[in-house]
Write an enzyme that holds these catalytic residues in place. Structure first.
Site, PDB file in Angstrom:
ATOM      1  N   ASP B   9     -55.789  47.894  50.857  1.00  0.00           N
ATOM      2  CA  ASP B   9     -54.208  47.898  50.351  1.00  0.00           C
ATOM      3  C   ASP B   9     -53.233  48.842  50.485  1.00  0.00           C
ATOM      4  O   ASP B   9     -53.418  50.215  49.874  1.00  0.00           O
ATOM      5  CB  ASP B   9     -54.450  47.864  48.550  1.00  0.00           C
ATOM      6  CG  ASP B   9     -53.137  47.635  47.908  1.00  0.00           C
ATOM      7  OD1 ASP B   9     -52.319  46.968  48.438  1.00  0.00           O
ATOM      8  OD2 ASP B   9     -52.865  47.885  46.574  1.00  0.00           O
ATOM      9  N   GLU B  70     -53.680  44.002  53.480  1.00  0.00           N
ATOM     10  CA  GLU B  70     -52.687  42.993  52.913  1.00  0.00           C
ATOM     11  C   GLU B  70     -51.649  42.812  53.902  1.00  0.00           C
ATOM     12  O   GLU B  70     -50.873  43.734  54.368  1.00  0.00           O
ATOM     13  CB  GLU B  70     -52.118  43.769  51.436  1.00  0.00           C
ATOM     14  CG  GLU B  70     -51.197  42.936  50.784  1.00  0.00           C
ATOM     15  CD  GLU B  70     -50.630  43.596  49.666  1.00  0.00           C
ATOM     16  OE1 GLU B  70     -51.549  43.735  48.575  1.00  0.00           O
ATOM     17  OE2 GLU B  70     -49.528  43.613  49.404  1.00  0.00           O
ATOM     18  N   ASP B 143     -54.673  49.753  42.847  1.00  0.00           N
ATOM     19  CA  ASP B 143     -54.878  49.812  44.177  1.00  0.00           C
ATOM     20  C   ASP B 143     -56.513  49.610  44.687  1.00  0.00           C
ATOM     21  O   ASP B 143     -56.933  48.861  45.676  1.00  0.00           O
ATOM     22  CB  ASP B 143     -54.476  51.140  44.849  1.00  0.00           C
ATOM     23  CG  ASP B 143     -53.037  51.583  44.435  1.00  0.00           C
ATOM     24  OD1 ASP B 143     -52.073  51.166  44.987  1.00  0.00           O
ATOM     25  OD2 ASP B 143     -52.920  51.915  43.310  1.00  0.00           O
TER      26      ASP B 143
END
Lengths: 212, 212
Positions: B9, B70, B143
């Site tokens: 992330d 991501e 996260d």
């Protein structure tokens, strides 16, 4: 004592890289200029690695004292910003691992430094880069000329003080700022002298601005 | 034969990194999860290097077969996008240099895969990640949970075939696409079976969706 600066016009398809030596009297000499490319049919990670390999080879060969990078702004095309930001990240990482100062300059800062006019077009920037470096023709493609313009701009704006680039890069963290970075307050006397010289040059540069 | 996936992330302040082993029967086991941080008072190049060092240490330790990242989209805050895109570029470079496939998944793809609902909130994703991995509590901060969700999502969507990630990353070049990547036509029979299993799980997942 000349300062050697490497300028990067970041891009995934074409990444301009220019190296110049700039004397304290503002005289600039071309050391090398290349346009690194990566094929569009490779996936992004491999394209980034291709550009990174080229960049490291040039750093290894020419050993500049500072790296100047174009500051990326939001533009209409999201995919272009992303590619440019990714290349910028990769370039910053490579510079940081070599303990090289990295400075960010906006396109208008570069145009103002080189031509005396912040909204100069690419042809004007290219013509002034050729004149400054004493080249017979304008470096092509535009990415090559832009990379050289960035390197010259950086040397002129910092007075050749490679260490000064760090605070500039810091003020540009996140690449979201606009205009000049307002770091005048932190300038050393030498840098102030440079800045004055730059401003004088910018004024005369504006007067003799190259016609297309 | 389990596949080991590392999910990222991306972020400059906090970068979540999660490693999971996922069996062909979709069972997932936590291998490691960390949140890499870089201090805001460092310049961007050094922050990127800090995160890169941490990422390389984790790759070295756990040797995943694939990396899931991501996919970054334009958001309101330009400086956030830039930092995220820069970290993504750095992560892609590091993966490419280790010849690891990199796959991009959008937040809604991850949410849909994990909770059965593409607009699930962070608490729902965290609760499902804890349930899937058999953890007693939700990984914190968000996260960390998001990185694990990405890794699980990737293994589930590709059927654990690490090689399949490459075409996914390619279709995501430039990170400007939205929605599912429409790669269904290129699926192997094994991947089609996984996809069917995933859809079935998504339906039941939606039915038992975690309340806050």
């Amino acid at each position: 004592m000349a300062v050697r600066v490497l300028g990067i016009d970041p891009g995934l398809t074409r990444c301009g890289v220019g190296v110049v030596d700039v004397e304290p009297n503002r005289t600039a000499k071309l050391v090398d200029v290349v346009v690194l490319r990566s094929p569009a049919d490779l996936d992004t990670p491999r394209r980034l690695a291709r550009i990174a390999d080229g960049l490291e080879a040039i750093l290894e060969e020419h050993r500049p004292q500072a790296v100047a990078l174009e500051r990326v702004f939001a533009r209409s095309d999201v995919s272009t910003i992303m590619g440019t930001a990714q290349i910028s990240g990769v370039a910053m990482l490579i510079a940081a691992r070599r303990v090289l100062p990295v400075a960010l300059h906006t396109p208008s800062e570069v145009k103002a430094a080189i031509t005396g006019y912040g909204r100069a077009d690419k042809a004007q920037v290219g013509a002034m880069v050729a004149r400054i470096l004493g080249l017979e023709s304008v470096p092509k493609p535009a990415d090559a000329a832009d990379a050289l313009a960035l390197a010259i701009c950086h040397a002129w704006r910092t007075g050749g003080a490679a260490g000064a680039a760090i605070s500039d890069a810091r003020s540009g963290a996140g690449a979201a700022r606009s205009g000049r970075d307002g770091s005048g307050a932190a300038l050393t006397p030498a840098q102030q002298a440079w800045l004055a010289a730059e401003r004088a040059a910018a004024v005369s540069g504006a007067a003799r601005r190259v016609k297309e």
